[in-house]
Design a protein around this motif. Sequence first.
Motif, PDB file in Angstrom:
ATOM      1  N   HIS A 159      -1.386  13.826   7.030  1.00 50.80           N
ATOM      2  CA  HIS A 159      -2.860  13.513   7.049  1.00 50.80           C
ATOM      3  C   HIS A 159      -3.743  14.761   6.581  1.00 50.80           C
ATOM      4  O   HIS A 159      -3.144  15.585   6.873  1.00 50.80           O
ATOM      5  CB  HIS A 159      -3.169  13.003   8.403  1.00 50.80           C
ATOM      6  N   PRO A 160      -4.737  14.241   6.117  1.00 48.76           N
ATOM      7  CA  PRO A 160      -5.567  15.566   5.562  1.00 48.76           C
ATOM      8  C   PRO A 160      -6.120  16.546   6.679  1.00 48.76           C
ATOM      9  O   PRO A 160      -6.624  17.451   6.501  1.00 48.76           O
ATOM     10  CB  PRO A 160      -6.761  14.710   4.798  1.00 48.76           C
ATOM     11  N   ASN A 161      -6.210  15.923   7.892  1.00 47.24           N
ATOM     12  CA  ASN A 161      -6.632  16.832   9.110  1.00 47.24           C
ATOM     13  C   ASN A 161      -5.580  17.957   9.539  1.00 47.24           C
ATOM     14  O   ASN A 161      -5.834  18.639  10.427  1.00 47.24           O
ATOM     15  CB  ASN A 161      -6.958  16.127  10.327  1.00 47.24           C
ATOM     16  N   ASN A 162      -4.334  17.718   8.944  1.00 44.24           N
ATOM     17  CA  ASN A 162      -3.131  18.969   9.035  1.00 44.24           C
ATOM     18  C   ASN A 162      -2.612  18.668  10.487  1.00 44.24           C
ATOM     19  O   ASN A 162      -1.678  19.481  10.863  1.00 44.24           O
ATOM     20  CB  ASN A 162      -3.763  20.309   9.058  1.00 44.24           C
ATOM     21  N   VAL A 163      -2.906  17.782  11.141  1.00 40.55           N
ATOM     22  CA  VAL A 163      -2.324  17.278  12.434  1.00 40.55           C
ATOM     23  C   VAL A 163      -1.419  16.092  12.531  1.00 40.55           C
ATOM     24  O   VAL A 163      -0.367  15.985  13.090  1.00 40.55           O
ATOM     25  CB  VAL A 163      -3.123  17.198  13.532  1.00 40.55           C
ATOM     26  N   PRO A 221      -6.286   9.395   0.413  1.00 39.73           N
ATOM     27  CA  PRO A 221      -7.074  10.703   0.380  1.00 39.73           C
ATOM     28  C   PRO A 221      -7.771  10.678   1.541  1.00 39.73           C
ATOM     29  O   PRO A 221      -7.832  11.928   1.825  1.00 39.73           O
ATOM     30  CB  PRO A 221      -7.763  10.398  -1.152  1.00 39.73           C
ATOM     31  N   ASP A 222      -8.505   9.838   2.036  1.00 39.13           N
ATOM     32  CA  ASP A 222      -9.545  10.330   3.104  1.00 39.13           C
ATOM     33  C   ASP A 222      -8.665  10.067   4.623  1.00 39.13           C
ATOM     34  O   ASP A 222      -9.217  10.540   5.764  1.00 39.13           O
ATOM     35  CB  ASP A 222     -10.677   9.119   3.332  1.00 39.13           C
ATOM     36  N   GLY A 223      -7.525   9.864   4.426  1.00 40.73           N
ATOM     37  CA  GLY A 223      -6.701   9.483   5.656  1.00 40.73           C
ATOM     38  C   GLY A 223      -6.834   8.368   6.468  1.00 40.73           C
ATOM     39  O   GLY A 223      -6.290   8.131   7.582  1.00 40.73           O
ATOM     40  N   ASP A 224      -8.108   7.493   6.116  1.00 42.10           N
ATOM     41  CA  ASP A 224      -8.273   6.226   7.041  1.00 42.10           C
ATOM     42  C   ASP A 224      -7.340   5.246   6.709  1.00 42.10           C
ATOM     43  O   ASP A 224      -7.404   4.037   7.246  1.00 42.10           O
ATOM     44  CB  ASP A 224      -9.749   5.795   6.538  1.00 42.10           C
ATOM     45  N   ALA A 225      -6.354   5.115   5.678  1.00 43.71           N
ATOM     46  CA  ALA A 225      -5.518   4.155   5.483  1.00 43.71           C
ATOM     47  C   ALA A 225      -3.977   4.697   5.324  1.00 43.71           C
ATOM     48  O   ALA A 225      -3.698   5.817   5.086  1.00 43.71           O
ATOM     49  CB  ALA A 225      -5.875   3.361   4.248  1.00 43.71           C
ATOM     50  N   LEU A 226      -3.034   3.758   5.541  1.00 46.56           N
ATOM     51  CA  LEU A 226      -1.561   4.148   5.474  1.00 46.56           C
ATOM     52  C   LEU A 226      -1.064   3.058   4.519  1.00 46.56           C
ATOM     53  O   LEU A 226      -1.298   1.848   5.014  1.00 46.56           O
ATOM     54  CB  LEU A 226      -0.816   4.363   6.769  1.00 46.56           C
ATOM     55  N   ALA A 227      -0.198   3.581   3.680  1.00 41.38           N
ATOM     56  CA  ALA A 227       0.499   2.582   2.824  1.00 41.38           C
ATOM     57  C   ALA A 227       2.050   2.947   3.064  1.00 41.38           C
ATOM     58  O   ALA A 227       2.422   4.187   3.212  1.00 41.38           O
ATOM     59  CB  ALA A 227       0.380   2.717   1.248  1.00 41.38           C
ATOM     60  N   PHE A 228       2.871   1.860   3.038  1.00 41.07           N
ATOM     61  CA  PHE A 228       4.536   2.040   3.121  1.00 41.07           C
ATOM     62  C   PHE A 228       5.146   0.952   2.467  1.00 41.07           C
ATOM     63  O   PHE A 228       4.655   0.109   2.394  1.00 41.07           O
ATOM     64  CB  PHE A 228       4.998   2.324   4.778  1.00 41.07           C
ATOM     65  N   ALA A 229       6.323   1.209   1.899  1.00 40.05           N
ATOM     66  CA  ALA A 229       6.959   0.650   1.131  1.00 40.05           C
ATOM     67  C   ALA A 229       8.528   0.227   1.844  1.00 40.05           C
ATOM     68  O   ALA A 229       8.986   1.249   2.515  1.00 40.05           O
ATOM     69  CB  ALA A 229       7.372   0.809  -0.218  1.00 40.05           C
ATOM     70  N   TRP A 260      -0.683   7.940  -3.617  1.00 40.04           N
ATOM     71  CA  TRP A 260      -2.273   7.472  -3.841  1.00 40.04           C
ATOM     72  C   TRP A 260      -2.788   8.301  -5.026  1.00 40.04           C
ATOM     73  O   TRP A 260      -2.594   9.568  -5.149  1.00 40.04           O
ATOM     74  CB  TRP A 260      -3.032   7.544  -2.321  1.00 40.04           C
ATOM     75  N   VAL A 261      -3.591   7.685  -5.762  1.00 37.69           N
ATOM     76  CA  VAL A 261      -4.283   8.305  -6.810  1.00 37.69           C
ATOM     77  C   VAL A 261      -5.824   8.044  -6.924  1.00 37.69           C
ATOM     78  O   VAL A 261      -6.471   8.759  -7.657  1.00 37.69           O
ATOM     79  CB  VAL A 261      -3.897   7.630  -8.285  1.00 37.69           C
ATOM     80  N   SER A 262      -6.284   7.292  -5.694  1.00 32.52           N
ATOM     81  CA  SER A 262      -7.656   7.233  -5.401  1.00 32.52           C
ATOM     82  C   SER A 262      -7.611   6.605  -3.796  1.00 32.52           C
ATOM     83  O   SER A 262      -6.677   5.967  -3.452  1.00 32.52           O
ATOM     84  CB  SER A 262      -8.498   6.542  -6.399  1.00 32.52           C
ATOM     85  N   PRO A 263      -8.830   6.520  -3.300  1.00 30.87           N
ATOM     86  CA  PRO A 263      -8.975   5.645  -2.199  1.00 30.87           C
ATOM     87  C   PRO A 263      -8.700   4.306  -2.261  1.00 30.87           C
ATOM     88  O   PRO A 263      -8.543   3.707  -1.148  1.00 30.87           O
ATOM     89  CB  PRO A 263     -10.626   6.117  -1.708  1.00 30.87           C
ATOM     90  N   PHE A 264      -8.811   3.901  -3.673  1.00 37.47           N
ATOM     91  CA  PHE A 264      -8.510   2.257  -3.885  1.00 37.47           C
ATOM     92  C   PHE A 264      -7.168   1.983  -4.504  1.00 37.47           C
ATOM     93  O   PHE A 264      -6.948   0.534  -4.905  1.00 37.47           O
ATOM     94  CB  PHE A 264      -9.711   1.696  -4.460  1.00 37.47           C
ATOM     95  N   SER A 265      -6.423   3.049  -5.013  1.00 38.13           N
ATOM     96  CA  SER A 265      -5.396   2.689  -5.610  1.00 38.13           C
ATOM     97  C   SER A 265      -4.283   3.460  -5.419  1.00 38.13           C
ATOM     98  O   SER A 265      -4.376   4.667  -5.152  1.00 38.13           O
ATOM     99  CB  SER A 265      -5.686   2.379  -7.147  1.00 38.13           C
ATOM    100  N   LEU A 266      -2.867   3.001  -5.614  1.00 38.19           N
ATOM    101  CA  LEU A 266      -1.840   3.826  -5.572  1.00 38.19           C
ATOM    102  C   LEU A 266      -0.699   3.400  -6.490  1.00 38.19           C
ATOM    103  O   LEU A 266      -0.829   2.377  -6.881  1.00 38.19           O
ATOM    104  CB  LEU A 266      -1.008   3.848  -3.950  1.00 38.19           C
ATOM    105  N   ILE A 267       0.363   4.372  -6.666  1.00 39.04           N
ATOM    106  CA  ILE A 267       1.395   4.223  -7.796  1.00 39.04           C
ATOM    107  C   ILE A 267       2.617   4.052  -6.889  1.00 39.04           C
ATOM    108  O   ILE A 267       2.916   4.911  -5.768  1.00 39.04           O
ATOM    109  CB  ILE A 267       1.415   5.307  -8.542  1.00 39.04           C
ATOM    110  N   PRO A 286     -12.070   0.938   3.790  1.00 42.93           N
ATOM    111  CA  PRO A 286     -11.856   1.470   2.456  1.00 42.93           C
ATOM    112  C   PRO A 286     -10.458   1.159   1.910  1.00 42.93           C
ATOM    113  O   PRO A 286      -9.332   0.948   2.259  1.00 42.93           O
ATOM    114  CB  PRO A 286     -11.697   2.981   2.843  1.00 42.93           C
ATOM    115  N   GLY A 287     -10.336   0.631   0.550  1.00 39.34           N
ATOM    116  CA  GLY A 287      -9.392   0.177  -0.192  1.00 39.34           C
ATOM    117  C   GLY A 287      -9.132  -1.287  -0.137  1.00 39.34           C
ATOM    118  O   GLY A 287      -9.115  -2.085  -1.062  1.00 39.34           O
ATOM    119  N   GLY A 288      -9.188  -1.784   1.157  1.00 42.47           N
ATOM    120  CA  GLY A 288      -9.302  -3.474   1.303  1.00 42.47           C
ATOM    121  C   GLY A 288      -7.953  -4.164   0.740  1.00 42.47           C
ATOM    122  O   GLY A 288      -6.819  -3.302   0.266  1.00 42.47           O
ATOM    123  N   PRO A 289      -7.727  -5.152   0.714  1.00 41.51           N
ATOM    124  CA  PRO A 289      -6.641  -6.029   0.315  1.00 41.51           C
ATOM    125  C   PRO A 289      -6.653  -5.836  -1.391  1.00 41.51           C
ATOM    126  O   PRO A 289      -7.708  -5.948  -1.859  1.00 41.51           O
ATOM    127  CB  PRO A 289      -6.826  -7.646   0.550  1.00 41.51           C
TER     128      PRO A 289
END
Length: 369
Positions: A159-163, A221-229, A260-267, A286-289
């Motif tokens: 996470h961006p907060n280092n914790v 990037p803002d740490g407010d969302a998590l993606a997993f595959a 993630w490449v932006s708060p709204f998209s990922l590769i 942020p990001g949404g569906p």
Amino acid sequence: MPHEQYNIAQTPITAHAFNADRSNVAVSLNDNTVQILGRKGTEWTTIDTLAEHDKIITSIDWAPYTNRIVTSSQDRNAYVWQETPDPETGKVVWKPTLVLLRINRAATHVRWSPKEDKFAVASGARAIAVCSFDPENNWWVSKLLKKPIRSTVLSVDWHPNNVLIAAGSADMKARVLSAYIKEVDEKPAPTVWGSKLPFNTICGEYGSPSGGWVHTVGFSPDGDALAFASHDSTISLVYPGSGAIYNIRIPTLPLTTLTWVSPFSLIAAGHDCQPYLFSGASAGGPGGPPKAGPGRLNSAAFNTFKNADSRGSGGVGAIGGAKAGGSGETKLLTVHQNTITSVRPFEGGPGEVARALVIWNVAEVVALQ
């Protein structure tokens, strides 16, 4: 089409990491060494070799600010490499420092924290080693995150907060855990994941939609969302602030890596041999569906590819136009001919390796409708 493409080796490239200015890249050629490649014109050539591990290297991460490399391996060890003048010759060489991981199974994945004062090592010992430097003894020591992990940890992200750490494992769970170390970290500010964060606090636990291994995880990037595959060919997005969870089923082979490449998209990429672009817009968080399905970065081949068996090997007309008989090999219409093992940012776009180094321009790609 790819922005840049380089053939690095004839063997699988299992891990890679760029330095800060992207002039060098560290790669593992499915063995126990790390090759440091330097860019000369249109080619990447070996300028150094890091040899200390006994078994195959599983992951590499290169800290952009401190210029330190950390490697993990099937030999259950991790090493931190730092450029140091040789006392005899004066030449600057990469000096390894052994890390006391205290695990009895292979180390599977490693990542530096944002402040580069810690790193996390995933393992087959059902644990994550959170490592920090002990200046008194001049070595790296670890604290283990264990509960409630029940199988091999396959991926970690900070996470961006280092914790906080996100972890995906073979017990079909993605988790967010606290890696707060009192001697190293300042007290973290409250986040959507929680406010009280002592070491090994479970801030979130999410299951794979159909019970597949969780191959890869990543914070936004803002740490407010998590993606997993997961291995069930799904990618999931979690927004703890709103409580929303979106599960996207894709008609492809499983994805094994994402960024993630932006708060709204990922590769994301994996066994389908090509990267995908997922994008969305705000809807409850942020990001949404995602509004659109996966976008193929090799979109020129998609119109032909979508009408064929994804791995057919028949006569002319099969994927890549393979001929019947002979060796029976099939050439895919994708740039890569085998599983994509890792995706990394490169000047705002991902650099990705699987026998070749390919740099894609994400701005030129539109997600498929």
